[in-house]
Design an enzyme around this catalytic site. Structure first.
Site, short mmCIF file in Angstrom:
data_model
loop_
_atom_site.label_atom_id
_atom_site.label_comp_id
_atom_site.label_asym_id
_atom_site.label_seq_id
_atom_site.Cartn_x
_atom_site.Cartn_y
_atom_site.Cartn_z
N ASP A 13 0.85 -1.19 0.00
CA ASP A 13 0.00 0.00 0.00
C ASP A 13 0.89 1.24 0.00
OD1 ASP A 13 -1.89 1.97 0.33
OD2 ASP A 13 -2.92 0.98 1.99
N ASP A 107 -3.43 2.55 -5.69
CA ASP A 107 -2.25 2.55 -4.81
C ASP A 107 -2.12 1.30 -3.95
OD1 ASP A 107 -4.44 3.05 -3.24
OD2 ASP A 107 -3.65 4.87 -2.30
N GLU A 108 -2.84 0.23 -4.28
CA GLU A 108 -2.78 -1.00 -3.49
C GLU A 108 -2.60 -2.23 -4.38
OE1 GLU A 108 -5.31 -1.65 0.12
OE2 GLU A 108 -6.44 0.00 -0.78
#
Length: 383
Positions: A13, A107-108
């Site tokens: 993350d 973003d993960e």
């Protein structure tokens, strides 16, 4: 065969992703209360730094409220093109190293590394990948290691900011037990409040509630919540390259060169599949337009775009592609629109510089479309 319970799952993350990118662009912003979003009082906060969070600021908060809480906060306009570029850069690094990964949002990432520990060492390999990402992009990233996706995500959250945490196989329940129930993914404020009213405040207590009772309290969600409290999650890592596109096309009853009609069809199709994106909580990073002429020649053109699912943004991209693609001045038999490179995310991610009213408008439009059908509310045809 290795069972699902013996998997090795990593969750990566990117910490405060939009804020981190802004700090990468301007190092003077590091360590300061930073807000990313629109500058007007009616805009909303798209992201905020840890320093800003100490003042009670959170994403989706009205910018006016945030600046009252922290008058000296620095506001930076969003740069969705740069954020998308950096997201793709991290994706390319992971794709070059990981045997199986899922890009679950901008973003993960989840990585299924089952079996790799025999050869490389699970912790050693993921630590090296995390360091590579930080070195090549300059972005902080946190890492959680566990036997399933849910526990690895919680481990990542516990490791933030810019850290890593491993939960050994068999230690899932003891890791989760002391945490408040709202630390579990998908446990929102309302569900947490309902549990608190029944005396269930930590995960250990939740795990001991009979599953039949949780089902009576929360319906089917109660069963899922019991599994989470007991560290159980069999959700597979879905390979990113298998993420499906969303598309639609229309073959006309009669070939046409009527531009007003063609534009109206582009509006209709774009709004239709953009609504599908939002219903699935997806964003698209690539738009494709397709034309089939009356002589059956078929041409397509695509462009990579900053991740979005907003009609007004996508319509401009579709219009631009159609303008560049339609160059033969022949009758058109078919046109199509496709959105691909899909990632999880909602429309607020794309509305950095729009007002609360714009966000409320999208919510109202989608509510009407869900209730009566997407075709009952559309934009004018002059795209």
């Amino acid at each position: 065969m290795i069972s699902l319970q013996q998997r090795s799952i990593a969750h990566f993350d990117l910490d405060c992703f939009f804020v981190s990118v802004e700090c990468l662009k301007d190092s003077r912003l590091k360590g300061k209360p930073l807000l990313v979003g629109g500058h007007s009082d009616r805009a909303v906060v798209a992201a905020c730094s840890y320093e800003a969070r100490r003042y009670g600021i959170h994403s989706a908060m009205p910018m006016r409220t945030a600046l009252k809480l922290c008058p000296h906060a620095i506001v930076r306009s969003s740069d969705i093109e740069k954020y998308s570029e950096m997201s793709r850069m991290v994706t390319e690094i992971i794709a070059g190293e990981a045997p199986l990964y899922e890009k679950s949002s901008i973003d993960e990432f989840y990585l299924d590394l089952t079996g790799m520990e025999k050869y490389f060492g699970f912790l050693k390999w993921t630590t090296a990948l995390r360091e590579k990402i930080m070195q090549e992009t300059g972005l902080p990233i946190s890492l959680g290691l566990a036997s399933n996706k849910m526990v690895s995500k919680v481990a990542t959250n516990e490791a933030k900011p810019n850290g890593q945490r491993e939960v050994p196989f068999g230690g899932e329940k003891s890791f989760l037990a002391p945490m408040p129930v709202d630390k579990l993914p998908m446990v929102g404020r309302e569900t947490a409040a309902r549990l608190h009213r029944r005396g269930v405040e930590d995960v250990k207590t939740l795990s001991e509630v009979p599953v039949s009772l949780l089902e009576a309290w929360l319906g089917k969600n109660g069963i899922a919540l019991w599994n989470k409290a007991n560290g159980i999650d069999e959700t597979p890592v879905i390979p990113y390259h298998e993420q499906k596109s969303i598309s639609t096309e229309s073959t006309f009853a009669a070939d046409t060169i009527d531009m007003q009609f063609l534009h109206a069809e582009l509006v209709r199709m774009t709004e239709k599949i953009a609504f599908e994106l939002r219903q699935q909580d997806k964003l698209t990073g690539c738009v494709t337009v397709k034309i089939r002429y009356s002589d059956f020649e078929t041409v397509t053109r695509q462009m990579s775009i900053p991740y979005t699912c907003c009609d007004h943004v996508l319509l401009e991209k579709v219009k631009d592609l159609f303008r560049k693609l339609y160059d033969r001045r022949l009758l058109v038999r078919l046109i199509g629109v496709r959105f691909s490179h899909l990632v999880q995310g909602n429309y607020q991610i794309s509305l950095f510089d729009d007002t609360q009213e714009m966000i409320a408008l999208y919510q109202a439009i989608d509510h009407i479309k869900r209730r009566f059908g997407w075709q009952y509310l559309m934009k004018a045809t002059n795209v």
